[in-house]
Design an enzyme around this catalytic site. Structure first.
Site, PDB file in Angstrom:
ATOM      1  CG  HIS A  93     157.266 -28.518 -69.173  1.00 31.46           C
ATOM      2  ND1 HIS A  93     156.554 -27.689 -70.021  1.00 31.46           N
ATOM      3  CD2 HIS A  93     157.074 -29.787 -69.645  1.00 31.46           C
ATOM      4  CE1 HIS A  93     155.972 -28.410 -70.963  1.00 31.46           C
ATOM      5  NE2 HIS A  93     156.268 -29.695 -70.760  1.00 31.46           N
ATOM      6  CG  HIS A 117     153.546 -34.452 -69.409  1.00 34.73           C
ATOM      7  ND1 HIS A 117     153.522 -33.445 -68.481  1.00 34.73           N
ATOM      8  CD2 HIS A 117     154.258 -33.962 -70.461  1.00 34.73           C
ATOM      9  CE1 HIS A 117     154.169 -32.385 -68.955  1.00 34.73           C
ATOM     10  NE2 HIS A 117     154.627 -32.674 -70.153  1.00 34.73           N
ATOM     11  CD  GLU A 121     159.223 -37.271 -74.350  1.00 29.06           C
ATOM     12  OE1 GLU A 121     159.795 -36.290 -74.864  1.00 29.06           O
ATOM     13  OE2 GLU A 121     157.987 -37.408 -74.344  1.00 29.06           O
ATOM     14  CG  ASP A 122     162.199 -35.869 -71.063  1.00 27.23           C
ATOM     15  OD1 ASP A 122     162.513 -36.409 -72.143  1.00 27.23           O
ATOM     16  OD2 ASP A 122     161.485 -34.851 -70.991  1.00 27.23           O
ATOM     17  CG  ASP A 182     153.772 -30.900 -73.510  1.00 30.03           C
ATOM     18  OD1 ASP A 182     154.607 -30.784 -72.609  1.00 30.03           O
ATOM     19  OD2 ASP A 182     154.065 -31.121 -74.707  1.00 30.03           O
ATOM     20  CG  ASP A 299     133.941  -4.299 -86.204  1.00 26.92           C
ATOM     21  OD1 ASP A 299     132.802  -4.802 -86.105  1.00 26.92           O
ATOM     22  OD2 ASP A 299     134.236  -3.440 -87.050  1.00 26.92           O
TER      23      ASP A 299
END
Length: 726
Positions: A93, A117, A121-122, A182, A299
């Site tokens: 990720h 990043h 957090e993790d 992200d 178009d």
């Protein structure tokens, strides 16, 4: 930042051959395979980082890959053992997010932060460790995109996280760049989530992140996010649009032949240009179909002409308009007047030999990079210049747009998470910005140009210009002409705001109807919710207020062209020792009206007629009334001003006859306004000065006797039966 598993049925995949060039997926698959091999370096570079490094070096040949390598090794070791819901190693990720940014041309600091990043957090990695290993700049970016814990913030965690990101973005727009990349990767891999969670994430993406991508000019991310959201929230319309694109993809492309003809024309003119056919993404096709009904092959795309210099853009435009039939209404010059998100391009449309209309974009290669990547294409706009660092805590951003400054301003005064979240979505829903030139002296010594969302009024401009001091605004001049505060502003208007000298003045409730920006609405709401609700400018001791038309402050002109009126003498006395008294402009009380009062800011009592709607509104909020009485026991022996509404059938000489009757009753016309006739009926509004309030009933009776007049009412009074009228 939660890891969403890979979606085998990715709705955007089928349209990539015709849609806008998607950020490369081949590299993502390569990253996934390399991640399974581990972090063993080859020639000093981990296997998984090779493709990212190659793309990064394509934009920045001299980039320092050592920092990226160290960031990857820390991220890989920290996330080791963590899996995404698809079973892939979690490290895929942050690698995918980094590749997305690398392909957009982000510089090394941004890529370093994107690799890290999710670590704070993790994982067990702390911000202090990030700062020690990679410096304060990378630490700031990682902290900016780190979510707040639900255990600490509960239901407010999501809005407060976005508030934190916005504040961080105000100092460094690269924070939001990482967040957008992200979210794009998570949206690509949303398939294994429950449908209700997919819908929730897609709605937040639609309401907040896509508008932010638009405002930061990152069109490459915005276009793909729009398609992914479209597929989740509107699957039937998405399927119809996709089938339509697939149907036309099997036919000859009319734009391809026209593009070749344009190349020939430009070659003959000696203009070095690259001419491409740029396919629309699914949401763009859907919008065109809604606007035009039936679609043609032309178009489904647009011509894109890329040149070297700005002057070449206008040379191309001249050749196209000379050799083809232009559609004049489609011409827009965003080079001379760039959009608020840095976008620059010439837009036009030309008609081909078979009658097909081709929308055409003309820009330089640099403009194209900025159009695709927005602020990401600018590299690091925060790097010190001339060897001088910005002061501590002040990262001067020359690219910070006006909309971001406005968001940062009003979010500081919005502590409630729900109010902030609602206001944020409302503000981001404004998809266009206008520029207004203020001719009054700037309050802070800055320039006189302010940016506002399209549809903003003079009320919004006042609060953008003066902040809380805008409570004292009593009117405006737009392009030199006197205008009400409800006037909607347009791009390029000149504006002069008229301010009352009394600092205790406040807005009327009607201002909320004309306020479009959250800053204005929140400031007005705070005033009205506090102890100082106001309908007119407060008067000092010995003063009262003149009457005004409904919804206007007493010192505001009743029509464009009328001059502000002066206060009349005080007629009422309040049962509050030492309190100043003012007459409310919303209901224009005069003797012998039954009246009541309410204490407001500055120790002033506002006098309302007993039947005024504001009285019921204040009583409903628990405000305690203050007793008031007319001076002279209500005998009406004082001069006053009052606003009357005369409703009549439209006929010639009506205005002259009414003003003649008014003059014959001894009243002076302060201002008058006539509304446009509707169904043969017309309304006249008069602000009048009466030498004696006791003469009001006879004046109204005399006005009703004018031929064609069927009613005369006090401003703010509901229609009464004839037997009860004065």
């Amino acid at each position: 930042m939660s890891a969403e598993a890979t979606n085998p049925g990715n709705p955007g995949a089928a349209g990539r051959k015709r849609g806008r060039r998607r950020l490369e997926l081949r590299g993502l698959r390569r990253i996934g395979r390399a991640a399974l091999l581990g972090a063993d370096p080859r020639d000093g570079l981990p296997h998984a980082l090779e493709h990212v490094a190659k793309v990064h070096r394509g934009h920045h040949p001299d980039a320092d890959l050592d920092t990226l390598t160290r960031a990857y090794l820390l991220a890989e070791s920290s996330h080791r053992g963590q899996l995404r819901k698809s079973g892939e190693p979690y490290i895929t990720h942050p690698l995918a997010v980094t590749l997305i940014l690398a392909e957009l041309g982000a510089e090394t600091t941004t890529l370093t932060a994107s690799l890290l990043h999710d670590t704070v957090e993790d994982t067990e990695v702390t911000l202090d460790q990030v700062r020690e290993l990679f410096g304060a700049e990378v630490c700031y970016l990682v902290d900016g995109v780190t979510k707040l814990e639900k255990v600490d913030y509960g239901a407010a965690a999501e809005p407060e996280t976005f508030r934190k990101m916005l504040v961080a973005t105000g100092n460094d727009v690269r924070v939001m760049s990482i967040k957008l990349a992200d979210r794009l990767h998570n949206m690509r891999t949303l398939g294994v989530m429950r449908p209700e969670k997919q819908a929730r994430i897609a709605k937040v993406t639609r309401d907040v992140l896509i508008p932010l991508a638009e405002r930061l000019g990152v069109q490459a991310l915005k276009a793909e996010l729009e398609d992914l959201v479209f597929a989740i929230l509107h699957p039937e319309e998405y399927a119809t649009t996709r089938a339509l694109v697939m149907e036309y993809s099997a036919r000859p492309d009319p734009l391809a032949a026209l593009a070749q003809r344009v190349r020939t024309v430009l070659d003959e003119a000696g203009i070095d240009a690259e001419v491409l056919v740029r396919s629309r993404h699914f949401v763009s096709v859907h919008r065109v179909r809604l606007a035009r009904g039936a679609l043609t092959g032309a178009d489904l795309g647009r011509l894109l002409v890329l040149v070297a210099e700005d002057a070449d853009c206008y040379a191309v435009l001249g050749e196209l308009h000379t050799c083809f039939t232009p559609v004049i209404s489609e011409f827009k010059d965003f080079i001379a007047a760039p959009k608020f998100n840095l976008y620059q391009s010439l837009h036009t449309a030309v008609t081909g030999p078979s009658g097909e209309v081709a929308e055409t974009l003309i820009r330089t290669h640099q403009m194209h990079r900025v159009a695709e990547a927005g602020v990401i294409a600018l590299g690091n706009p925060y790097a010190p210049t001339d060897g001088v660092d910005a002061p501590e805590g002040e990262r001067a951003d020359p690219t910070r747009p006006g909309w971001l400054s406005r968001l940062l301003e009003w979010q500081r005064t919005t502590p409630d998470p729900d109010t902030f979240w609602t206001s944020l979505r409302d503000d981001l829903a404004q998809d266009r910005e206008i520029t207004v030139f203020c001719t009054d002296a700037p309050p802070d010594g800055t320039g006189g140009v302010i940016g506002l969302p399209a549809g903003a009024s003079c009320v919004d401009a006042a609060y953008e210009r003066h902040g809380e001091a805008a409570h004292c605004c009593i009117g405006a001049r737009v392009n030199g002409r006197l205008a009400t505060l409800a006037t909607v502003l347009h791009d390029g208007d000149s504006l002069q705001l008229l301010m009352a000298p009394d600092p205790a003045a406040g807005p009327s409730p009607e201002w909320l109807e004309h306020a479009r920006t959250p800053a204005a609405r929140l400031a007005i709401g705070r005033w009205l919710a506090g102890p100082g609700e106001s309908c007119a400018r407060p008067a000092g001791p010995g003063e009262g207020l003149t009457a005004a038309a409904p919804g206007r402050r007493a010192t505001e002109p009743d029509h464009p062209g009328a001059d502000p009126v002066a206060p009349a003498s005080v007629l009422a006395v309040a049962d509050l020792p030492g309190a100043a008294v003012r007459l409310a402009g919303c209901c224009t009380p005069v003797p012998p009206d039954a009246v009541t009062g309410f204490a407001v800011r500055g120790g002033t009592v506002t006098v309302h007629r007993a039947l005024c709607p504001v009285v019921a509104r204040m009583a409903a909020t628990g405000r305690q009334p203050v007793g008031v009485r007319w001076r002279g026991a209500g005998q009406g022996g004082h001069g006053c001003r009052v606003t009357l509404l005369a409703e009549a059938f439209c006929r010639p000489q009506l205005l002259a006859d009414l003003t003649e009757v008014i003059a014959s009753q001894g009243a002076a016309v302060v201002s008058a306004a006539v509304e446009p006739p509707h169904e043969q009926r017309v309304r006249h509004t008069y602000t009048l000065h009466l030498p004696n309030a006791a003469g009001l009933p006879s004046l109204m009776r005399a006005m009703r006797q004018v031929p064609g007049v069927f009613d005369v009412l006090r401003a703010g009074r509901a229609r009464q039966p004839a037997a009860l009228r004065p």
